[in-house]
Design a protein around this motif. Structure first.
Motif, PDB file in Angstrom:
ATOM      1  N   GLY A  20      77.052  56.281  76.633  1.00 32.34           N
ATOM      2  CA  GLY A  20      78.481  56.401  76.914  1.00 32.34           C
ATOM      3  C   GLY A  20      78.808  56.693  78.370  1.00 32.34           C
ATOM      4  N   CYS A  21      77.942  56.275  79.282  1.00 37.09           N
ATOM      5  CA  CYS A  21      78.179  56.573  80.699  1.00 37.09           C
ATOM      6  C   CYS A  21      79.308  55.742  81.284  1.00 37.09           C
ATOM      7  CB  CYS A  21      76.898  56.357  81.504  1.00 37.09           C
ATOM      8  SG  CYS A  21      76.351  54.631  81.504  1.00 37.09           S
ATOM      9  N   GLY A  22      79.582  54.580  80.675  1.00 39.17           N
ATOM     10  CA  GLY A  22      80.683  53.728  81.141  1.00 39.17           C
ATOM     11  C   GLY A  22      80.346  52.852  82.337  1.00 39.17           C
ATOM     12  N   HIS A  23      79.081  52.836  82.759  1.00 37.01           N
ATOM     13  CA  HIS A  23      78.728  51.993  83.906  1.00 37.01           C
ATOM     14  C   HIS A  23      79.032  50.524  83.638  1.00 37.01           C
ATOM     15  CE1 HIS A  23      75.635  55.000  85.816  1.00 37.01           C
ATOM     16  NE2 HIS A  23      76.822  55.535  85.586  1.00 37.01           N
ATOM     17  N   CYS A  24      78.870  50.128  82.406  1.00 37.33           N
ATOM     18  CA  CYS A  24      79.142  48.727  82.033  1.00 37.33           C
ATOM     19  C   CYS A  24      80.627  48.405  82.166  1.00 37.33           C
ATOM     20  CB  CYS A  24      78.673  48.455  80.609  1.00 37.33           C
ATOM     21  SG  CYS A  24      79.315  49.644  79.401  1.00 37.33           S
ATOM     22  N   PRO A  44      72.158  51.485  82.538  1.00 36.64           N
ATOM     23  CA  PRO A  44      70.945  52.187  82.966  1.00 36.64           C
ATOM     24  C   PRO A  44      69.924  52.382  81.857  1.00 36.64           C
ATOM     25  CG  PRO A  44      72.732  53.758  82.685  1.00 36.64           C
ATOM     26  CD  PRO A  44      73.328  52.395  82.455  1.00 36.64           C
ATOM     27  N   THR A  45      70.328  52.162  80.608  1.00 41.99           N
ATOM     28  CA  THR A  45      69.408  52.456  79.502  1.00 41.99           C
ATOM     29  C   THR A  45      68.934  51.198  78.762  1.00 41.99           C
ATOM     30  OG1 THR A  45      71.190  52.636  77.877  1.00 41.99           O
ATOM     31  CG2 THR A  45      70.625  54.640  79.102  1.00 41.99           C
ATOM     32  N   ALA A  67      70.827  49.284  76.925  1.00 39.92           N
ATOM     33  CA  ALA A  67      71.473  49.226  75.611  1.00 39.92           C
ATOM     34  C   ALA A  67      72.005  47.840  75.294  1.00 39.92           C
ATOM     35  CB  ALA A  67      72.608  50.248  75.546  1.00 39.92           C
TER      36      ALA A  67
HETATM   37  S1  SF4 Z   1      76.113  50.232  77.256  1.00 38.64           S
HETATM   38 FE1  SF4 Z   1      74.816  51.080  78.890  1.00 38.64          FE
HETATM   39  S2  SF4 Z   1      76.162  51.191  80.701  1.00 38.64           S
HETATM   40 FE2  SF4 Z   1      77.499  50.941  78.878  1.00 38.64          FE
HETATM   41  S3  SF4 Z   1      78.024  53.042  78.337  1.00 38.64           S
HETATM   42 FE3  SF4 Z   1      76.244  52.482  77.103  1.00 38.64          FE
HETATM   43  S4  SF4 Z   1      74.510  53.220  78.317  1.00 38.64           S
HETATM   44 FE4  SF4 Z   1      76.271  53.200  79.716  1.00 38.64          FE
END
Ligand code: SF4
Ligand code: SF4
Length: 280
Positions: free
Chosen positions: A86-90, A232-233, A235
């Motif tokens: 849930g970091c929101g980088h995407c 970063p993961t 996902a």
């Molecule tokens: S999909 Fe990846 S970048 Fe997007 S919120 Fe989840 S971990 Fe962060």
């Protein structure tokens, strides 16, 4: 069709381009004409004319490759919910890459947080997850389970948005993306209402329907979609469903997979691992 695909595969929708496109569109009498007419059935009758114009325009401006095989691939994405933090980088990367307005409520991809408190499931998505998620404090001791679910256009094989578009602006490409051709779109919002996943919006800059394209301009350049590249993961996994030995099919074989709202028979090409019935 090939000319149209080629044009859209080369269009990088950065903010400046969008503003320019908006100006160009403002001077386009065709859309004004269609809006004035205002009925879907008349628009349908006009669609073949619009198609001829657009293809001719594209042919004039592009070095169209005669033999590009657009049906060689079938693009799709897998999302491993267990990896999403849930970091929101995407979300940030998508907005930057695609010139999506920075204001809340405009997203080509966003993150939802599911929190289970006993029998109660609470779903939230503050600013689409753009800024990440504040930790649950008030009810932390009652929290049984929490997870994040990235959402985006499902690139449906049977796409309601394509079916309702009165002018053929929304269409499925032979390689599996669902795109909007801004040269055709009249901003009627039918597709926005028809999408059962809430993935479309009317872009306030261009005035046309907008949504995830799987970063069509990037994948035809050998790159990953921006959301995939910036996760970063890991996902998100983008790949070719026609490549049986490729990483996407390998992932689909090795995980228990769900799609969203399967009862609607839209046949999404975005596949989820690690979700349960709470996710809709
Ligand atoms: S999909 Fe990846 S970048 Fe997007 S919120 Fe989840 S971990 Fe962060
Ligand atoms: S998710 Fe919505 S916008 Fe995307 S293809 Fe399906 S119906 Fe169309």
């Amino acid at each position: 069709m090939n000319d149209r695909l080629y044009k859209l595969s080369r269009t990088s929708p950065e903010s400046t381009d969008l503003a320019q496109t908006a100006q160009e569109m403002a001077s386009t009498t065709r859309r004004d004409f269609l809006k004035t007419l205002g009925t879907a059935c008349v628009a349908i009758a006009i669609a073949p004319v619009a198609e001829k114009l657009s293809v001719a325009e594209a042919a004039k401006t592009e070095n169209t490759p005669a033999e590009r095989d657009w049906s060689k691939h079938k693009w799709g994405m897998a999302i491993d919910v267990e990896k999403c933090i849930g970091c929101g980088h995407c979300v940030v990367a998508c907005k930057e890459e695609n010139g999506v307005p920075k204001e809340p409520f405009y997203f080509r991809t966003w993150i939802e947080r599911y929190q289970q408190f006993g029998d109660e499931t609470v779903v939230d998505s503050p600013n689409g997850g753009y800024d990440g998620f504040p930790p649950e404090t008030e009810r932390a001791e009652r929290l049984d389970k929490a997870f994040f679910v990235p959402k985006l256009c499902n690139a449906c094989e049977h796409s309601p948005c394509v079916q309702v578009c009165p002018v053929g602006a929304t269409f499925e490409t032979p390689d599996g993306a669902v795109l909007v051709d801004p040269d055709y779109c009249i901003g009627c919002r039918y597709c926005i209402q028809a999408c059962p996943y809430g993935t479309r919006f009317l872009n306030p800059i261009t005035g046309v329907a907008d949504k995830c394209t799987l970063c069509y301009h990037r994948i035809h350049n050998g790159q990953q979609p921006a959301c995939v590249e910036n996760c970063p993961t890991g996902a998100r996994l983008f790949g070719d469903l026609k490549d049986q030995d490729g990483p996407l099919n390998q992932f689909l074989r090795e995980h228990k997979i769900h799609v969203l709202k399967p009862h609607l028979n839209t046949y999404p090409k975005v596949f989820y691992s690690g979700i349960d019935k709470e996710v809709r």
